[in-house]
Design a protein around this motif. Structure first.
Motif, short mmCIF file in Angstrom:
data_model
loop_
_atom_site.label_atom_id
_atom_site.label_comp_id
_atom_site.label_asym_id
_atom_site.label_seq_id
_atom_site.Cartn_x
_atom_site.Cartn_y
_atom_site.Cartn_z
N PRO A 196 0.83 -1.21 0.00
CA PRO A 196 0.00 0.00 0.00
C PRO A 196 0.86 1.26 0.00
O PRO A 196 1.73 1.42 0.86
N LEU A 197 0.62 2.12 -0.95
CA LEU A 197 1.41 3.35 -1.04
C LEU A 197 1.20 4.26 0.16
O LEU A 197 2.09 5.02 0.53
N GLN A 198 0.02 4.18 0.75
CA GLN A 198 -0.24 4.99 1.94
C GLN A 198 0.74 4.65 3.07
O GLN A 198 1.22 5.53 3.77
N LYS A 199 1.04 3.35 3.22
CA LYS A 199 1.96 2.94 4.27
C LYS A 199 3.37 3.46 4.00
O LYS A 199 4.11 3.81 4.94
N ILE A 200 3.77 3.49 2.75
CA ILE A 200 5.09 4.01 2.40
C ILE A 200 5.18 5.49 2.75
O ILE A 200 6.17 5.95 3.33
N TRP A 201 4.15 6.24 2.41
CA TRP A 201 4.13 7.66 2.71
C TRP A 201 4.14 7.91 4.22
O TRP A 201 4.91 8.73 4.72
N ILE A 202 3.30 7.19 4.93
CA ILE A 202 3.22 7.35 6.39
C ILE A 202 4.55 6.98 7.05
O ILE A 202 4.99 7.63 8.00
N SER A 203 5.20 5.94 6.53
CA SER A 203 6.49 5.53 7.10
C SER A 203 7.55 6.61 6.89
O SER A 203 8.40 6.83 7.76
N LYS A 204 7.50 7.30 5.76
CA LYS A 204 8.44 8.40 5.51
C LYS A 204 8.19 9.53 6.53
O LYS A 204 9.14 10.10 7.08
N VAL A 205 6.93 9.84 6.76
CA VAL A 205 6.57 10.89 7.71
C VAL A 205 7.02 10.51 9.12
O VAL A 205 7.60 11.32 9.85
N PHE A 206 6.78 9.27 9.51
CA PHE A 206 7.16 8.84 10.87
C PHE A 206 8.68 8.82 11.03
O PHE A 206 9.20 9.16 12.09
N LEU A 207 9.40 8.42 9.98
CA LEU A 207 10.86 8.42 10.04
C LEU A 207 11.37 9.85 10.23
O LEU A 207 12.24 10.10 11.07
N LEU A 208 10.81 10.78 9.48
CA LEU A 208 11.21 12.18 9.61
C LEU A 208 10.83 12.73 10.99
O LEU A 208 11.55 13.57 11.55
N ALA A 209 9.73 12.24 11.54
CA ALA A 209 9.35 12.65 12.90
C ALA A 209 10.40 12.18 13.91
O ALA A 209 10.72 12.91 14.86
N VAL A 210 10.95 10.99 13.69
CA VAL A 210 12.02 10.49 14.56
C VAL A 210 13.26 11.37 14.42
O VAL A 210 13.93 11.70 15.41
N TYR A 211 13.57 11.76 13.18
CA TYR A 211 14.71 12.64 12.95
C TYR A 211 14.53 13.98 13.68
O TYR A 211 15.47 14.52 14.25
N VAL A 212 13.32 14.51 13.63
CA VAL A 212 13.03 15.77 14.33
C VAL A 212 13.19 15.57 15.84
O VAL A 212 13.77 16.43 16.53
N LEU A 213 12.69 14.46 16.35
CA LEU A 213 12.81 14.15 17.77
C LEU A 213 14.29 14.10 18.19
O LEU A 213 14.68 14.72 19.19
N VAL A 214 15.10 13.39 17.44
CA VAL A 214 16.53 13.26 17.77
C VAL A 214 17.23 14.62 17.69
O VAL A 214 18.02 14.97 18.58
N ALA A 215 16.95 15.38 16.63
CA ALA A 215 17.59 16.69 16.47
C ALA A 215 17.23 17.62 17.63
O ALA A 215 18.09 18.33 18.16
N CYS A 216 15.96 17.60 18.03
CA CYS A 216 15.53 18.45 19.14
C CYS A 216 16.15 18.02 20.46
O CYS A 216 16.50 18.87 21.30
N MET A 217 16.31 16.73 20.66
CA MET A 217 16.93 16.24 21.89
C MET A 217 18.42 16.61 21.93
O MET A 217 18.96 16.96 22.98
N LEU A 218 19.09 16.53 20.78
CA LEU A 218 20.50 16.93 20.71
C LEU A 218 20.64 18.42 20.98
O LEU A 218 21.57 18.87 21.65
N HIS A 219 19.67 19.19 20.47
CA HIS A 219 19.67 20.63 20.73
C HIS A 219 19.48 20.90 22.22
O HIS A 219 20.15 21.77 22.79
N LEU A 220 18.59 20.15 22.86
CA LEU A 220 18.36 20.31 24.30
C LEU A 220 19.64 20.02 25.08
O LEU A 220 20.01 20.77 25.99
N VAL A 221 20.31 18.94 24.74
CA VAL A 221 21.57 18.58 25.42
C VAL A 221 22.59 19.70 25.25
O VAL A 221 23.30 20.09 26.20
N GLY A 222 22.67 20.24 24.03
CA GLY A 222 23.60 21.33 23.76
C GLY A 222 23.29 22.57 24.57
O GLY A 222 24.19 23.24 25.10
N MET A 223 22.00 22.88 24.71
CA MET A 223 21.60 24.05 25.50
C MET A 223 21.88 23.85 26.99
O MET A 223 22.30 24.78 27.68
#
Length: 243
Positions: free
Chosen positions: A82-109
């Protein structure tokens, strides 16, 4: 769904999109460190006003380009999934990237507060709460930017998301209609959490923008818009199979 997300993550291995997860917060910490006593204040204000939206825009565009290079998604459309699952998986993966980037920013601050400006009025608890809220209120940009990149290309995504984000994030955040402008949510919610005004200065004790009643409104609106955009863009991507 987890297998789909793992597959999408493998596609991003050794790509600049994945390196951005480290580069974006590191760049922000380095820029903020120049501010000295204003490290935490500027480190957060610049993060949610410019760097984080820029990171989301560029990361989504790069993830999209991975597929665009492969015969414009034809290899994806040919898969018996299902193409919907592929799209959703891309969004969720990017959400994980945002989560990690924000946490690294928090540690830096936090490190910056201890090493450069221990007297900063913004506490570690405030920073932690601010980071969690920023993650939530930024999620809607992921399916939106992924759609813009797929439909119109990188430049359109940059001009629309980053350009409008910088302008509207400051202008609309102080208005009564702030809730109707998604780009103002992060800036507006940081006022009561961190005490930072949209212009980057610290608010006085009795400033009306410090009212915490905006927090549940902004969070609920953000989650609602994310779910709505995810559903709409996933259905749109599903229909691309026929083209």
């Amino acid at each position: 769904m987890m297998d789909y997300i793992k597959a999408e993550n493998l596609k991003c291995r050794r790509t600049f999109a994945k390196k951005l997860v480290l580069i974006a917060p590191l760049l922000m910490v380095l820029l903020a460190s120049i501010s000295g006593m204003y490290l935490v204040q500027n480190g957060y204000n610049w993060w949610y006003a410019i760097i984080l939206p820029g990171f989301i825009t560029l990361a989504t565009a790069l993830v999209n380009q991975i597929e665009e290079r492969k015969l414009h998604y034809r290899t994806v459309f040919a898969l018996p999934v299902p193409l919907q699952k592929i799209w959703i998986s891309k969004v969720f993966l990017l959400a994980v990237y945002v989560l990690v980037a924000c946490m690294l920013h928090l540690v830096g601050m936090i490190l910056g507060k201890f090493l450069i400006n221990p007297a900063a009025t913004i506490s570690i608890t405030q920073m932690a709460v601010a980071t969690l809220i920023l993650i939530v209120v930024s999620l809607w940009q992921i399916p939106f930017c992924l759609f813009l990149s797929k439909k119109f290309g990188l430049m359109a995504a940059v001009i629309i998301n980053l350009g409008m984000g910088i302008v509207l994030g400051i202008f609309a955040a102080t208005k009564d209609f702030w809730w109707a402008c998604p780009y103002s949510w992060a800036t507006r919610l940081m006022c009561p959490v961190l005490g930072i005004l949209p212009n980057g200065t610290m608010a006085s004790q009795w400033n009306a923008l410090l009212n915490p009643s905006v927090l549940p409104v902004g969070i609920v609106l953000s989650i609602t818009l994310f779910v709505l955009l995810l559903a709409v863009t996933a259905n749109w991507f599903q229909r691309q199979e026929a083209k």
